[in-house]
Motif scaffolding. Sequence first.
Motif, PDB file in Angstrom:
ATOM      1  N   GLY A  88       0.819  -1.202   0.000  1.00 40.84           N
ATOM      2  CA  GLY A  88       0.000   0.000   0.000  1.00 40.84           C
ATOM      3  C   GLY A  88       0.856   1.257   0.000  1.00 40.84           C
ATOM      4  O   GLY A  88       0.583   2.213  -0.732  1.00 40.84           O
ATOM      5  N   LEU A  89       1.903   1.261   0.816  1.00 38.93           N
ATOM      6  CA  LEU A  89       2.800   2.417   0.882  1.00 38.93           C
ATOM      7  C   LEU A  89       3.527   2.644  -0.441  1.00 38.93           C
ATOM      8  O   LEU A  89       3.844   3.772  -0.804  1.00 38.93           O
ATOM      9  N   LYS A  90       3.782   1.564  -1.166  1.00 35.69           N
ATOM     10  CA  LYS A  90       4.469   1.663  -2.459  1.00 35.69           C
ATOM     11  C   LYS A  90       3.513   1.972  -3.606  1.00 35.69           C
ATOM     12  O   LYS A  90       3.941   2.126  -4.752  1.00 35.69           O
ATOM     13  N   GLY A  91       2.207   2.053  -3.319  1.00 32.37           N
ATOM     14  CA  GLY A  91       1.224   2.321  -4.369  1.00 32.37           C
ATOM     15  C   GLY A  91       0.956   1.140  -5.270  1.00 32.37           C
ATOM     16  O   GLY A  91       0.403   1.286  -6.357  1.00 32.37           O
ATOM     17  N   LYS A  92       1.313  -0.084  -4.801  1.00 33.79           N
ATOM     18  CA  LYS A  92       1.121  -1.277  -5.617  1.00 33.79           C
ATOM     19  C   LYS A  92      -0.178  -2.014  -5.274  1.00 33.79           C
ATOM     20  O   LYS A  92      -0.545  -2.963  -5.954  1.00 33.79           O
ATOM     21  N   ALA A  93      -0.841  -1.576  -4.215  1.00 28.72           N
ATOM     22  CA  ALA A  93      -2.088  -2.210  -3.793  1.00 28.72           C
ATOM     23  C   ALA A  93      -2.821  -1.246  -2.881  1.00 28.72           C
ATOM     24  O   ALA A  93      -2.260  -0.259  -2.412  1.00 28.72           O
ATOM     25  N   GLU A  94      -4.086  -1.545  -2.629  1.00 32.42           N
ATOM     26  CA  GLU A  94      -4.862  -0.787  -1.659  1.00 32.42           C
ATOM     27  C   GLU A  94      -4.838  -1.516  -0.322  1.00 32.42           C
ATOM     28  O   GLU A  94      -5.081  -2.727  -0.261  1.00 32.42           O
ATOM     29  N   ASP A  95      -4.548  -0.768   0.731  1.00 36.64           N
ATOM     30  CA  ASP A  95      -4.647  -1.373   2.041  1.00 36.64           C
ATOM     31  C   ASP A  95      -6.108  -1.774   2.264  1.00 36.64           C
ATOM     32  O   ASP A  95      -7.024  -1.070   1.846  1.00 36.64           O
ATOM     33  N   SER A  96      -6.306  -2.903   2.916  1.00 31.90           N
ATOM     34  CA  SER A  96      -7.631  -3.535   2.916  1.00 31.90           C
ATOM     35  C   SER A  96      -8.058  -3.985   4.296  1.00 31.90           C
ATOM     36  O   SER A  96      -7.233  -4.166   5.197  1.00 31.90           O
ATOM     37  N   ILE A  97      -9.344  -4.189   4.439  1.00 31.53           N
ATOM     38  CA  ILE A  97      -9.881  -4.878   5.606  1.00 31.53           C
ATOM     39  C   ILE A  97      -9.787  -6.378   5.332  1.00 31.53           C
ATOM     40  O   ILE A  97     -10.223  -6.851   4.281  1.00 31.53           O
ATOM     41  N   VAL A  98      -9.176  -7.092   6.249  1.00 27.99           N
ATOM     42  CA  VAL A  98      -9.065  -8.548   6.116  1.00 27.99           C
ATOM     43  C   VAL A  98      -9.919  -9.199   7.197  1.00 27.99           C
ATOM     44  O   VAL A  98      -9.804  -8.860   8.376  1.00 27.99           O
ATOM     45  N   PRO A 291      -9.902   0.700 -14.208  1.00 29.20           N
ATOM     46  CA  PRO A 291      -8.956   1.826 -14.201  1.00 29.20           C
ATOM     47  C   PRO A 291      -9.221   2.862 -13.120  1.00 29.20           C
ATOM     48  O   PRO A 291      -8.309   3.601 -12.741  1.00 29.20           O
ATOM     49  N   ASP A 292     -10.420   2.937 -12.582  1.00 28.12           N
ATOM     50  CA  ASP A 292     -10.696   3.906 -11.515  1.00 28.12           C
ATOM     51  C   ASP A 292      -9.842   3.640 -10.284  1.00 28.12           C
ATOM     52  O   ASP A 292      -9.562   4.552  -9.515  1.00 28.12           O
ATOM     53  N   TRP A 293      -9.427   2.373 -10.111  1.00 24.00           N
ATOM     54  CA  TRP A 293      -8.604   2.082  -8.930  1.00 24.00           C
ATOM     55  C   TRP A 293      -7.323   2.889  -8.940  1.00 24.00           C
ATOM     56  O   TRP A 293      -6.923   3.463  -7.945  1.00 24.00           O
ATOM     57  N   LYS A 294      -6.679   2.976 -10.076  1.00 23.75           N
ATOM     58  CA  LYS A 294      -5.390   3.661 -10.160  1.00 23.75           C
ATOM     59  C   LYS A 294      -5.530   5.118  -9.725  1.00 23.75           C
ATOM     60  O   LYS A 294      -4.720   5.643  -8.974  1.00 23.75           O
ATOM     61  N   GLN A 295      -6.573   5.770 -10.203  1.00 20.97           N
ATOM     62  CA  GLN A 295      -6.787   7.166  -9.847  1.00 20.97           C
ATOM     63  C   GLN A 295      -7.043   7.313  -8.340  1.00 20.97           C
ATOM     64  O   GLN A 295      -6.510   8.195  -7.686  1.00 20.97           O
ATOM     65  N   THR A 296      -7.866   6.414  -7.791  1.00 20.60           N
ATOM     66  CA  THR A 296      -8.178   6.478  -6.364  1.00 20.60           C
ATOM     67  C   THR A 296      -6.930   6.253  -5.529  1.00 20.60           C
ATOM     68  O   THR A 296      -6.668   6.959  -4.566  1.00 20.60           O
ATOM     69  N   ALA A 297      -6.134   5.235  -5.909  1.00 20.41           N
ATOM     70  CA  ALA A 297      -4.949   4.912  -5.141  1.00 20.41           C
ATOM     71  C   ALA A 297      -3.962   6.066  -5.134  1.00 20.41           C
ATOM     72  O   ALA A 297      -3.384   6.408  -4.109  1.00 20.41           O
ATOM     73  N   LEU A 298      -3.768   6.693  -6.293  1.00 21.50           N
ATOM     74  CA  LEU A 298      -2.839   7.806  -6.375  1.00 21.50           C
ATOM     75  C   LEU A 298      -3.338   9.000  -5.589  1.00 21.50           C
ATOM     76  O   LEU A 298      -2.553   9.734  -4.973  1.00 21.50           O
TER      77      LEU A 298
END
Length: 300
Positions: A88-98, A291-298
């Motif tokens: 998540g910190l590297k912008g490679k994924a979204e931090d999540s609820i597990v 593709p909306d994920w990329k915008q949200t994550a950034l």
Amino acid sequence: MNKIIKTIIALPIIAITSIVYIKAKSYFEEYTSDFIDESFYSATLKEDRKIFIRRPRSYDEDKSYPLIIKTDGNFNLEQWDKQLKELGLKGKAEDSIVVAIPNQFWTDTRNRDLVPPYARKDVNIEARPASENDPEIFGRADKFLAFIEKELLPYIESKYPINDNKILTGFSAGGSFVLYTFTTKPELFTGYFAFSPAAWYDKSVVVKEFKKQLPTLTGVPKYLYLSLGSEENEIITGSFQGLLKALEQSAPENIYWGHSYSAGAGHNENPSISIPKAITEYYQFRKKYFPDWKQTALAE
């Protein structure tokens, strides 16, 4: 004589104390977590079920989060926590609820809950004879899936801000449950991770059912990730290769998948190695097809 009597009395006490200590230690290791532990009654399973809930760093109730449903309870839960933070910190994924679901502690429910209903609960390599059709011998993954769909997901969504990015992950028997869910209720999740899936039951009946159902999957894109340790035995390796062959031959256009072999890893070591690989590849899939994920994550 007194010493002998005292020794005779002391030995059972020591043995009982040791058993209690071992059981208590096992309980805290398997049935409690370092996160949020909750229990609620399942009308589907007719029993109380515990769950471990891991929230993202800097959790904010005004934001929505991806959800990861994980079988296998505490097993590698800390690795999930670590990798989601780092990626998540590297912008490679979204931090999540597990949400991790442990097996029941006082009764053996793992095979009951996770083995598909076309395979024996008392798992066996040899194919099931046609004469063996008593419902009691089969796994009840269908009921466990109904519990997740009709009770667990609504429960979590009523308490936490969840978006439509949902993943189901499992190891070994949990991996066979992931495959079962993928082919019977594909709409429930976008990502499916099966680590060292136990697809060998009853002469690889899980592979046969997977291959049969795979071409029928339609709808929005889904992602399946499979992994195996390079040192796993021939039986599980053979069924794993059967799954890959089925995907190569029969996967429809909306199904995207990846796989890996963990070098030098056995059955229990493979999942920990596979977690960052699966998350990374899944988010590469999401960037392309959602593709909306990329915008949200950034933006975050």
